[in-house]
Design an enzyme around this catalytic site. Sequence first.
Site, short mmCIF file in Angstrom:
data_model
loop_
_atom_site.label_atom_id
_atom_site.label_comp_id
_atom_site.label_asym_id
_atom_site.label_seq_id
_atom_site.Cartn_x
_atom_site.Cartn_y
_atom_site.Cartn_z
N TYR A 186 -7.12 9.17 18.80
CA TYR A 186 -5.95 9.72 18.49
C TYR A 186 -5.81 11.35 18.85
O TYR A 186 -4.67 11.70 19.47
CB TYR A 186 -5.94 9.48 16.95
CG TYR A 186 -4.66 9.99 16.27
CD1 TYR A 186 -3.57 9.50 16.58
CD2 TYR A 186 -4.62 11.21 15.75
CE1 TYR A 186 -2.35 10.32 16.07
CE2 TYR A 186 -3.55 11.51 14.80
CZ TYR A 186 -2.32 11.23 15.14
OH TYR A 186 -1.28 11.60 14.58
N LYS A 190 -3.22 13.28 21.22
CA LYS A 190 -1.93 14.08 20.77
C LYS A 190 -2.21 15.65 21.59
O LYS A 190 -1.14 16.27 21.58
CB LYS A 190 -2.30 14.36 19.15
CG LYS A 190 -1.57 13.21 18.37
CD LYS A 190 -0.22 12.75 18.76
CE LYS A 190 0.36 11.54 17.80
NZ LYS A 190 1.59 11.51 18.07
#
Length: 290
Positions: A186, A190
């Site tokens: 994740y 990002k």
Amino acid sequence: MEKAVSQFKDFVQSQHHDSYAAIQQADHRGHVVAITGASSGIGKAIAVSYGRCGVSALVLIARRPLDDVKSTVIAASVAAGHSPPEVMTVAANVADETSIYLAATKVKETLGHIDILVNNAGRVGTWGNVEAGEAQDWWQTWEVNIKGVYLTTRAFIPMLLQGKQKTIVNIGSMGVVSPVANLSAYLPSKLALIQFTNIVALEYSSQGLVAFTAYPGDVATELTGSFPEAMSPYFVDTPELPGDSIAWLTQRRLEWLSGRFVSLRWDLPELVSRQSEIVEGDKLRVTMRV
């Protein structure tokens, strides 16, 4: 590293964990807005905020049913004294090229253009170290968070360039400046998203496109459901905070914000008041300094 993180978090002195009066009076009459991941959580809150601000047309994109979101948006718009917006619901998987292409084609045929695109659809994946879970699950997070944003942006840019606001908001994470263990898919995705946003801003600046990345706050959503219970106290922000913040920031074209990374916890009128300082100091960019 800790000093840099602290400087970013506290860049604006006044901060919020819920919506506040100064950002609740945005004006989006005449605007067409498209939102991915709009079926729940932050995406739904963003949609409702635009509805309350008088948006003319709203494109809701998600894999799951959107009827409830549509009715909530219309009710919010009417309650705020506006005419009901045209709400277009589109079932699509942002990580699937054919799916998102067909979605964009449908929007083009129905509305002709959009003014604002909010790339909100995201995926966290398995909580755990790099040995936890399956490799395919790890990569699927990148498929949604990077490939999905790329495909959606690519499909909708022609319509954005025909609109008035020409603005893209990509939803980021504070973890890019403050890494957290057990999120190896994740958080790097990002970080890559910020660079992608910056490149899009550079490539299309001459055509008037504005693109920036926004940390929405720590909001408890379905995406955080796999997190351990010990993480619960960190999720102190409401969905309405990013919802109203994004609506407020995009009511005007903020060219100076393009290519930058902002926190929606910050008091936004205070942030905007520091435009000259930010531009002259080339601040709020995620770069490597040596």
